[in-house]
Design a protein around this motif. Structure first.
Motif, PDB file in Angstrom:
ATOM      1  N   LEU A  76       0.827  -1.207   0.000  1.00  0.00           N
ATOM      2  CA  LEU A  76       0.000   0.000   0.000  1.00  0.00           C
ATOM      3  C   LEU A  76       0.859   1.254   0.000  1.00  0.00           C
ATOM      4  CD1 LEU A  76      -2.264  -2.054   0.746  1.00  0.00           C
ATOM      5  CD2 LEU A  76      -3.186  -0.306   2.266  1.00  0.00           C
ATOM      6  N   TYR A  77       1.924   1.248   0.798  1.00  0.00           N
ATOM      7  CA  TYR A  77       2.752   2.445   0.916  1.00  0.00           C
ATOM      8  C   TYR A  77       3.426   2.780  -0.406  1.00  0.00           C
ATOM      9  CZ  TYR A  77       2.249   1.254   5.886  1.00  0.00           C
ATOM     10  OH  TYR A  77       1.753   0.939   7.122  1.00  0.00           O
ATOM     11  N   LYS A  78       3.853   1.748  -1.139  1.00  0.00           N
ATOM     12  CA  LYS A  78       4.483   1.985  -2.438  1.00  0.00           C
ATOM     13  C   LYS A  78       3.541   2.730  -3.381  1.00  0.00           C
ATOM     14  CE  LYS A  78       7.837  -1.741  -3.185  1.00  0.00           C
ATOM     15  NZ  LYS A  78       8.168  -2.900  -4.041  1.00  0.00           N
ATOM     16  N   ILE A  82       0.635   4.296  -2.700  1.00  0.00           N
ATOM     17  CA  ILE A  82       0.185   5.597  -2.195  1.00  0.00           C
ATOM     18  C   ILE A  82       1.280   6.640  -2.379  1.00  0.00           C
ATOM     19  CG2 ILE A  82      -0.491   6.853  -0.114  1.00  0.00           C
ATOM     20  CD1 ILE A  82      -1.943   4.262   0.757  1.00  0.00           C
ATOM     21  N   SER A  83       2.534   6.274  -2.127  1.00  0.00           N
ATOM     22  CA  SER A  83       3.648   7.198  -2.375  1.00  0.00           C
ATOM     23  C   SER A  83       3.659   7.638  -3.835  1.00  0.00           C
ATOM     24  CB  SER A  83       4.989   6.524  -2.040  1.00  0.00           C
ATOM     25  OG  SER A  83       5.091   6.196  -0.680  1.00  0.00           O
ATOM     26  N   THR A  84       3.411   6.689  -4.729  1.00  0.00           N
ATOM     27  CA  THR A  84       3.438   6.956  -6.163  1.00  0.00           C
ATOM     28  C   THR A  84       2.311   7.901  -6.570  1.00  0.00           C
ATOM     29  OG1 THR A  84       4.427   4.779  -6.542  1.00  0.00           O
ATOM     30  CG2 THR A  84       3.428   5.863  -8.437  1.00  0.00           C
ATOM     31  N   VAL A  85       1.102   7.601  -6.104  1.00  0.00           N
ATOM     32  CA  VAL A  85      -0.044   8.458  -6.432  1.00  0.00           C
ATOM     33  C   VAL A  85       0.161   9.858  -5.865  1.00  0.00           C
ATOM     34  CG1 VAL A  85      -2.521   8.816  -6.057  1.00  0.00           C
ATOM     35  CG2 VAL A  85      -1.661   6.518  -6.588  1.00  0.00           C
ATOM     36  N   ASN A  86       0.600   9.937  -4.621  1.00  0.00           N
ATOM     37  CA  ASN A  86       0.769  11.256  -3.992  1.00  0.00           C
ATOM     38  C   ASN A  86       1.860  12.090  -4.655  1.00  0.00           C
ATOM     39  OD1 ASN A  86      -1.305  10.890  -2.207  1.00  0.00           O
ATOM     40  ND2 ASN A  86      -0.021  10.450  -0.431  1.00  0.00           N
ATOM     41  N   LEU A  87       2.903  11.421  -5.166  1.00  0.00           N
ATOM     42  CA  LEU A  87       3.936  12.189  -5.866  1.00  0.00           C
ATOM     43  C   LEU A  87       3.395  12.771  -7.165  1.00  0.00           C
ATOM     44  CD1 LEU A  87       6.799  13.239  -6.036  1.00  0.00           C
ATOM     45  CD2 LEU A  87       7.477  11.086  -7.131  1.00  0.00           C
ATOM     46  N   PHE A 142      -7.165   0.649  -5.895  1.00  0.00           N
ATOM     47  CA  PHE A 142      -6.555   1.919  -6.267  1.00  0.00           C
ATOM     48  C   PHE A 142      -7.062   2.511  -7.579  1.00  0.00           C
ATOM     49  CE2 PHE A 142      -3.241   0.000  -3.522  1.00  0.00           C
ATOM     50  CZ  PHE A 142      -3.150   1.012  -2.572  1.00  0.00           C
ATOM     51  N   GLY A 143      -8.002   1.849  -8.227  1.00  0.00           N
ATOM     52  CA  GLY A 143      -8.492   2.369  -9.497  1.00  0.00           C
ATOM     53  C   GLY A 143      -9.055   3.772  -9.379  1.00  0.00           C
ATOM     54  N   ALA A 144      -9.741   4.063  -8.286  1.00  0.00           N
ATOM     55  CA  ALA A 144     -10.343   5.384  -8.103  1.00  0.00           C
ATOM     56  C   ALA A 144      -9.299   6.484  -8.038  1.00  0.00           C
ATOM     57  CB  ALA A 144     -11.189   5.392  -6.823  1.00  0.00           C
ATOM     58  N   TYR A 145      -8.056   6.123  -7.762  1.00  0.00           N
ATOM     59  CA  TYR A 145      -6.969   7.103  -7.675  1.00  0.00           C
ATOM     60  C   TYR A 145      -6.192   7.216  -8.979  1.00  0.00           C
ATOM     61  CZ  TYR A 145      -8.011   6.543  -2.711  1.00  0.00           C
ATOM     62  OH  TYR A 145      -8.650   6.492  -1.493  1.00  0.00           O
ATOM     63  N   LEU A 199      -7.409   3.734   3.922  1.00  0.00           N
ATOM     64  CA  LEU A 199      -6.805   4.334   2.737  1.00  0.00           C
ATOM     65  C   LEU A 199      -6.852   5.858   2.798  1.00  0.00           C
ATOM     66  CD1 LEU A 199      -8.060   2.017  -0.146  1.00  0.00           C
ATOM     67  CD2 LEU A 199      -5.751   2.191   0.765  1.00  0.00           C
ATOM     68  N   ARG A 200      -7.970   6.392   3.223  1.00  0.00           N
ATOM     69  CA  ARG A 200      -8.087   7.856   3.312  1.00  0.00           C
ATOM     70  C   ARG A 200      -7.011   8.426   4.245  1.00  0.00           C
ATOM     71  NH1 ARG A 200     -13.728   6.667   3.482  1.00  0.00           N
ATOM     72  NH2 ARG A 200     -13.754   6.938   5.749  1.00  0.00           N
ATOM     73  N   GLU A 201      -6.802   7.747   5.377  1.00  0.00           N
ATOM     74  CA  GLU A 201      -5.802   8.221   6.340  1.00  0.00           C
ATOM     75  C   GLU A 201      -4.397   8.146   5.756  1.00  0.00           C
ATOM     76  OE1 GLU A 201      -4.599  10.168   9.312  1.00  0.00           O
ATOM     77  OE2 GLU A 201      -6.669   9.448   9.561  1.00  0.00           O
ATOM     78  N   LEU A 202      -4.100   7.052   5.077  1.00  0.00           N
ATOM     79  CA  LEU A 202      -2.760   6.886   4.508  1.00  0.00           C
ATOM     80  C   LEU A 202      -2.507   7.887   3.386  1.00  0.00           C
ATOM     81  CD1 LEU A 202      -2.430   2.988   4.476  1.00  0.00           C
ATOM     82  CD2 LEU A 202      -1.316   4.618   6.015  1.00  0.00           C
ATOM     83  N   PHE A 203      -3.490   8.115   2.546  1.00  0.00           N
ATOM     84  CA  PHE A 203      -3.314   9.112   1.481  1.00  0.00           C
ATOM     85  C   PHE A 203      -3.111  10.509   2.074  1.00  0.00           C
ATOM     86  CE2 PHE A 203      -4.953   6.081  -1.702  1.00  0.00           C
ATOM     87  CZ  PHE A 203      -4.093   6.376  -2.745  1.00  0.00           C
TER      88      PHE A 203
END
Length: 531
Positions: free
Chosen positions: A108-110, A112-117, A220-223, A512-516
């Motif tokens: 998940l962290y991988k 989420i890091s990618t989407v957030n970048l 993760f499709g929604a992201y 997921l919301r918290e991690l994002f």
């Protein structure tokens, strides 16, 4: 919420090579292109844009659309797939094995890091588009690394005889795993959602790659995540000139072996040692190394053999049969994607840092390398226990022995630190040394020996006192070790052992919301997230 953070160095879980990279030490600057800071992406964009051509974009989009055939695609992912056809679109990529039910929590962290970048880059460079990519390692063949996951202290394992690339494995046999998991999930809508995810992914898809794509797309499709399977004929054809170069000239070996020697001479560990040829031969049920011989090539542990002409014809006719290994896969990725940055864990970045000179040799832009986010997830109840025990988050990262000793010293009603006594003893011996210097060397040696003996005696007394206090405070020690074991199972990082399902069962989509919200890919620290 983000409760705390500590430096990667202070965790004690990262290699010297990665720590020196994070500090941008001069000793490692020749191993990378640009450091992951927002202002450095402008030149990375310009460099990649000049290299990556429209023909590659068209083949990439066509291949991805074919890979997504029959899969429900979110609006965000569909928009990103369309965007990849445009010259101002670039990717940010992470990769992961096809671990059962996503495997360790850091999957998940991988992502989420990618989407957030990509979001941060869009805010800084609004004229460009940035697409988050998850590269599925479908061609790996180490089944034992991916055939299990942990849930609430129990290991759920998929047992079967396998061979060849794991992506093509049949999902037959996973009903038994589901039945066992089903008994442990409990009740409630979040538990039911986990049941649905596992059942839909693994019991309604025939192969492991299809199951993994479905699962990652559901989460993760929604992201806007775009999932890439490198085991693709069209994409392999784009890479075939580099595969031919590998067969004929072995540039990867010649470049990487020098870096391996350099790293070793500097005291760094070496993540991967290169082979003369870093390609596998891939067919149904088979993935074996290609080995160069005096008169051509053979496929290891098989009867297959090729002359130079024959293997180049095989590559031309069947590019999908040539599979890059761990050292060549990064090049394959960067050839077929308009990629700017690779996000990975410490072990992954360690082998990427061996590759820059090889990329230079073959004329491919080396991506920016970013260490993925790492986090410790703490429930409200666990946080309350830590506060009652007066245990700080950084203290938890100590190894068990050091953790207990530190806390016993802190909470003891007597002083267990004998440093004042050591200082007093050394002060007394200074006078003895002054006297000894006026006599012969044998007396001086006798004084030194006596000092060492008495200091060792103090060490032993201190250890015995500490041991006695541990017994006296055994209830406190038991509570301390219990909470550390919960958060660091078997002395390992939580993210490397626990599965997302354990936290999803308690928190649902709020996880997921918290991690994002909390995972900042450019924040160079190990994060503590309170759920």
């Amino acid at each position: 919420m983000l409760a705390d953070s500590i430096s990667f160095k202070d965790t004690g879980y990262f290699s010297n090579l990665i720590l020196d990279y994070l500090e941008q030490k001069q000793e490692v600057k020749h191993l990378y292109n640009r450091y992951p800071e927002l202002e450095n992406f402008k030149k990375q964009i310009e460099e990649k844009q000049s290299e990556y051509n429209e023909e590659h974009r068209k083949i990439l989009v066509d291949s991805l659309r074919a890979q997504y055939h029959g899969i429900e695609v979110s609006e965000a992912t569909d928009a990103n797939l369309n965007s990849l056809a445009q010259t101002k679109t670039f990717t940010i990529t992470t990769g992961h094995q096809l671990n059962l039910f996503t495997g360790p929590l850091y999957f998940l962290y991988k992502i989420i890091s990618t989407v957030n970048l990509t979001k941060k880059l869009k805010a800084s460079y609004p004229d460009y588009n940035f697409v988050p990519v998850y590269w599925m390692a479908t061609e790996d063949h180490d089944f034992e690394e991916i055939n299990f996951f942990n849930f609430k202290g129990k290991k759920f394992q998929w047992n079967k005889e396998v061979s060849g690339a794991v992506g093509a494995l049949s999902t037959e046999g996973l009903q038994e795993v589901f039945d066992l998991l089903n008994l442990e999930l409990g009740v409630g809508s979040d538990a039911d959602e986990l049941r649905r995810l596992f059942e839909e992914a693994y019991l309604k898809h025939d192969t492991l790659d299809a199951a993994t794509r479905f699962l990652a797309n559901e989460i993760f499709g929604a992201y806007g995540l775009v999932i890439v399977d490198g085991n693709d004929r069209g994409l392999k054809r784009l890479f075939s000139p580099y595969a031919a170069d590998e067969l004929l000239h072995q540039h990867s070996y010649n470049a990487v072996v020098d870096i391996v020697e350099d790293l070793s001479s500097r005291g760094y560990g070496v993540q991967v040692n290169p082979r003369e040829i870093n390609l596998f031969y891939l067919k149904e049920g088979l993935r074996e190394r290609i080995v160069k011989t005096d008169d051509g090539f053979v496929v290891n542990d098989t009867e297959l053999k090729f002359s130079k002409t024959e293997i180049l014809k095989e590559l031309h006719d069947y590019p999908e049969r040539f599979s890059p290994n761990v050292l060549l896969r990064p090049l394959y990725q960067e050839v077929i994607l308009p990629n700017l940055c690779y996000i990975g864990g410490g072990g992954e970045l360690a082998y990427w840092l061996q590759l820059k000179s090889f990329f230079n040799k073959v004329g491919v832009v080396f991506p920016i390398l970013l260490l993925r986010n790492s986090a410790l997830l703490v429930s409200g109840k666990e946080d309350d226990k830590l506060k009652r025990l007066e245990i700080s988050y950084p203290l938890l990262f100590l190894k068990r022995h050091s953790f207990i000793n530190r806390r016993v010293r802190e909470i003891s009603d007597i002083d267990i630190n004998f440093d004042p006594q050591r200082a007093h003893l050394k002060n007394q011996f200074e006078g003895m040394y002054a006297l000894a210097e006026k006599t012969d060397e044998t007396f001086l040696n006798a004084v030194k020996a006596q000092e060492v003996k008495q200091l060792k005696g103090l060490d032993k007394l201190e250890k015995r006192l500490l041991k006695a206090q541990k017994r006296k405070l055994s209830d406190e020690v038991s509570r301390m070790t219990a909470i550390q074991e919960t958060l660091f199972p078997n002395g390992n990082l939580q993210e490397r052992t626990k599965n997302f399902s354990e936290f999803y069962a308690e928190n649902g989509k709020a996880l997921l919301r918290e991690l994002f919200e909390d995972l900042d890919p450019l924040k160079e620290a190990f994060l503590i997230v309170k759920l």
